[in-house]
Design an enzyme around this catalytic site. Sequence first.
Site, PDB file in Angstrom:
ATOM      1  N   GLN A  91      -6.344 -16.937  -8.434  1.00 53.71           N
ATOM      2  CA  GLN A  91      -7.423 -16.121  -7.871  1.00 53.71           C
ATOM      3  C   GLN A  91      -8.036 -15.228  -8.936  1.00 53.71           C
ATOM      4  O   GLN A  91      -7.503 -15.131 -10.039  1.00 53.71           O
ATOM      5  CB  GLN A  91      -6.843 -15.251  -6.739  1.00 53.71           C
ATOM      6  CG  GLN A  91      -5.616 -14.470  -7.166  1.00 53.71           C
ATOM      7  CD  GLN A  91      -4.567 -14.302  -6.063  1.00 53.71           C
ATOM      8  OE1 GLN A  91      -4.738 -14.705  -4.908  1.00 53.71           O
ATOM      9  NE2 GLN A  91      -3.432 -13.750  -6.439  1.00 53.71           N
ATOM     10  N   HIS A 145       0.766   0.774   3.695  1.00 52.24           N
ATOM     11  CA  HIS A 145       2.122   0.608   3.155  1.00 52.24           C
ATOM     12  C   HIS A 145       3.169   1.326   4.006  1.00 52.24           C
ATOM     13  O   HIS A 145       4.280   0.816   4.191  1.00 52.24           O
ATOM     14  CB  HIS A 145       2.156   1.052   1.690  1.00 52.24           C
ATOM     15  CG  HIS A 145       1.378   0.125   0.802  1.00 52.24           C
ATOM     16  ND1 HIS A 145       0.392   0.548  -0.076  1.00 52.24           N
ATOM     17  CD2 HIS A 145       1.418  -1.233   0.693  1.00 52.24           C
ATOM     18  CE1 HIS A 145      -0.127  -0.513  -0.687  1.00 52.24           C
ATOM     19  NE2 HIS A 145       0.474  -1.605  -0.244  1.00 52.24           N
ATOM     20  N   ASP A 185       1.142  -5.340  -5.683  1.00 49.95           N
ATOM     21  CA  ASP A 185       0.678  -3.996  -6.082  1.00 49.95           C
ATOM     22  C   ASP A 185       1.823  -2.980  -6.050  1.00 49.95           C
ATOM     23  O   ASP A 185       1.724  -1.911  -6.637  1.00 49.95           O
ATOM     24  CB  ASP A 185      -0.451  -3.538  -5.161  1.00 49.95           C
ATOM     25  CG  ASP A 185      -0.026  -3.585  -3.700  1.00 49.95           C
ATOM     26  OD1 ASP A 185      -0.213  -4.644  -3.044  1.00 49.95           O
ATOM     27  OD2 ASP A 185       0.568  -2.593  -3.222  1.00 49.95           O
ATOM     28  N   GLU A 211       6.234 -12.425  -5.489  1.00 54.82           N
ATOM     29  CA  GLU A 211       4.775 -12.428  -5.635  1.00 54.82           C
ATOM     30  C   GLU A 211       4.394 -13.673  -6.435  1.00 54.82           C
ATOM     31  O   GLU A 211       4.957 -13.931  -7.509  1.00 54.82           O
ATOM     32  CB  GLU A 211       4.319 -11.154  -6.356  1.00 54.82           C
ATOM     33  CG  GLU A 211       2.939 -11.147  -6.930  1.00 54.82           C
ATOM     34  CD  GLU A 211       1.817 -11.361  -5.929  1.00 54.82           C
ATOM     35  OE1 GLU A 211       1.081 -12.358  -6.080  1.00 54.82           O
ATOM     36  OE2 GLU A 211       1.674 -10.516  -5.025  1.00 54.82           O
ATOM     37  N   GLY A 242       6.195 -17.579  -2.368  1.00 54.70           N
ATOM     38  CA  GLY A 242       7.052 -17.087  -1.298  1.00 54.70           C
ATOM     39  C   GLY A 242       7.496 -18.178  -0.341  1.00 54.70           C
ATOM     40  O   GLY A 242       8.602 -18.133   0.214  1.00 54.70           O
ATOM     41  N   ASP A 248       3.401  -9.287   3.009  1.00 53.52           N
ATOM     42  CA  ASP A 248       2.269  -8.457   2.574  1.00 53.52           C
ATOM     43  C   ASP A 248       1.325  -9.348   1.772  1.00 53.52           C
ATOM     44  O   ASP A 248       1.183  -9.218   0.564  1.00 53.52           O
ATOM     45  CB  ASP A 248       2.820  -7.314   1.711  1.00 53.52           C
ATOM     46  CG  ASP A 248       1.732  -6.387   1.193  1.00 53.52           C
ATOM     47  OD1 ASP A 248       2.063  -5.467   0.422  1.00 53.52           O
ATOM     48  OD2 ASP A 248       0.556  -6.604   1.537  1.00 53.52           O
ATOM     49  N   SER A 249       0.697 -10.276   2.489  1.00 58.42           N
ATOM     50  CA  SER A 249      -0.056 -11.318   1.787  1.00 58.42           C
ATOM     51  C   SER A 249      -1.564 -11.141   1.900  1.00 58.42           C
ATOM     52  O   SER A 249      -2.057 -10.299   2.632  1.00 58.42           O
ATOM     53  CB  SER A 249       0.302 -12.685   2.390  1.00 58.42           C
ATOM     54  OG  SER A 249      -0.421 -12.863   3.600  1.00 58.42           O
ATOM     55  N   THR A 250      -2.284 -12.012   1.208  1.00 59.34           N
ATOM     56  CA  THR A 250      -3.738 -12.122   1.335  1.00 59.34           C
ATOM     57  C   THR A 250      -4.047 -12.901   2.606  1.00 59.34           C
ATOM     58  O   THR A 250      -3.165 -13.205   3.398  1.00 59.34           O
ATOM     59  CB  THR A 250      -4.282 -12.865   0.086  1.00 59.34           C
ATOM     60  OG1 THR A 250      -3.343 -13.882  -0.286  1.00 59.34           O
ATOM     61  CG2 THR A 250      -4.438 -11.914  -1.092  1.00 59.34           C
TER      62      THR A 250
HETATM   63  N1  SAM Z   1      -2.479  -5.310   1.569  1.00 58.89           N
HETATM   64  C1  SAM Z   1      -3.228  -6.397   1.169  1.00 58.89           C
HETATM   65  C2  SAM Z   1      -3.957  -7.017   2.334  1.00 58.89           C
HETATM   66  O1  SAM Z   1      -3.611  -6.736   3.447  1.00 58.89           O
HETATM   67  O2  SAM Z   1      -4.932  -7.692   2.155  1.00 58.89           O
HETATM   68  C3  SAM Z   1      -2.338  -7.417   0.476  1.00 58.89           C
HETATM   69  C4  SAM Z   1      -1.985  -6.921  -0.813  1.00 58.89           C
HETATM   70  S1  SAM Z   1      -0.997  -7.907  -1.812  1.00 58.89           S
HETATM   71  C5  SAM Z   1      -1.752  -7.587  -3.313  1.00 58.89           C
HETATM   72  C6  SAM Z   1      -1.319  -9.597  -1.468  1.00 58.89           C
HETATM   73  C7  SAM Z   1      -0.589 -10.512  -2.422  1.00 58.89           C
HETATM   74  O3  SAM Z   1      -0.139 -11.713  -1.784  1.00 58.89           O
HETATM   75  C8  SAM Z   1      -1.481 -10.997  -3.589  1.00 58.89           C
HETATM   76  O4  SAM Z   1      -1.069 -10.370  -4.765  1.00 58.89           O
HETATM   77  C9  SAM Z   1      -1.262 -12.519  -3.628  1.00 58.89           C
HETATM   78  O5  SAM Z   1      -1.139 -13.014  -4.949  1.00 58.89           O
HETATM   79  C10 SAM Z   1       0.054 -12.645  -2.845  1.00 58.89           C
HETATM   80  N2  SAM Z   1       0.315 -13.980  -2.313  1.00 58.89           N
HETATM   81  C11 SAM Z   1      -0.577 -14.819  -1.721  1.00 58.89           C
HETATM   82  N3  SAM Z   1       0.037 -15.979  -1.392  1.00 58.89           N
HETATM   83  C12 SAM Z   1       1.347 -15.874  -1.799  1.00 58.89           C
HETATM   84  C13 SAM Z   1       2.488 -16.739  -1.731  1.00 58.89           C
HETATM   85  N4  SAM Z   1       2.406 -17.970  -1.199  1.00 58.89           N
HETATM   86  N5  SAM Z   1       3.676 -16.283  -2.203  1.00 58.89           N
HETATM   87  C14 SAM Z   1       3.772 -15.030  -2.741  1.00 58.89           C
HETATM   88  N6  SAM Z   1       2.712 -14.168  -2.852  1.00 58.89           N
HETATM   89  C15 SAM Z   1       1.529 -14.586  -2.379  1.00 58.89           C
END
Ligand code: SAM
Length: 282
Positions: free
Chosen positions: A34, A65, A89, A109, A141, A158-160
């Site tokens: 990304q 959080h 983060d 992550e 994950g 806590d994903s995208t």
């Molecule tokens: N609080 C934010 C939201 O609600 O939109 C999320 C913040 S956090 C930075 C989201 C993280 O999920 C990203 O850094 C992304 O790289 C990670 N992520 C996405 N898919 C993932 C996966 N399959 N395994 C681990 N991390 C993942």
Amino acid sequence: MTRTSGWVDETYQGVVRTGFRLKKRLFKAKSPFQIVEVVETAGHGRLLLIDGMTMVSERDEFVYHEMIAHVPLFLHPRPRRVLVIGGGDGGTVREVLRHATVERCVLVEIDGMVVAASKKYIPQTASALSSRRAVVRIEDGVKFVRETSERFDVVLVDSTEPFGPAKELFGTAFYKDVRRILTERGIVVSQAGSPFYELGTIKNLTKILKTVFPVTDAYLFNNLTYPGGLWAFSYASKGIHPVRHFNSARVKSARLPLRWYNAEIHVGAFALPEFLRKAVGR
Ligand code: SAM
């Protein structure tokens, strides 16, 4: 994300736009997964953006959080091992480690660039990642929960949003694996999206959780920087009900230095509007 002179604009689903006054761009690069960006704004501190979507702002990140961490951690009788999926983060880990019972918090992550950029530009959230009780793994994950032999009391997703690398984090196979790695009184909470703009995602996630866990629900919070301001978490457990089994005295006696979460907010967060109650089948 579009940039009109002096502003950072996030356009969401092509129907709503949120703009933040830009002071300085600090970092921008494309990772294998990304586009990761950090900007300094005039009114919301530093922002972490992924693929143009606001993930974290220094001004209001405490809301998200505190709500993803303390709701399940004050429900589990004695949380010792916690798994955070995503959350590069560091803000969720920071809140988890406020609980003295937590011996080990594993963060998985997928994108090392998010962790590195957060450590460099947003220490407010990322400094907790250097704690001796925190373990940071740069890994998918989905693969981690499928293969790990470790067991956890609480899992926080806590994903995208449910596409790209995060797509499978909203699937049945993932939650069956989460159930496998949760201990007997285990709880899983997941970022579920906007009740207004993503009701379908919340419905699908709840349907999946109902096939895997005996107790499922959803809870709400408001923040400044997510599209529409109202956002939801999904809740599922092997038996702990999020309101009936909540002991507010634990929150009071813990005396944690929190800015949003408290015992009233905990109970109130599960008071859902009619359209969402129906969507989660309550
Ligand atoms: N609080 C934010 C939201 O609600 O939109 C999320 C913040 S956090 C930075 C989201 C993280 O999920 C990203 O850094 C992304 O790289 C990670 N992520 C996405 N898919 C993932 C996966 N399959 N395994 C681990 N991390 C993942």
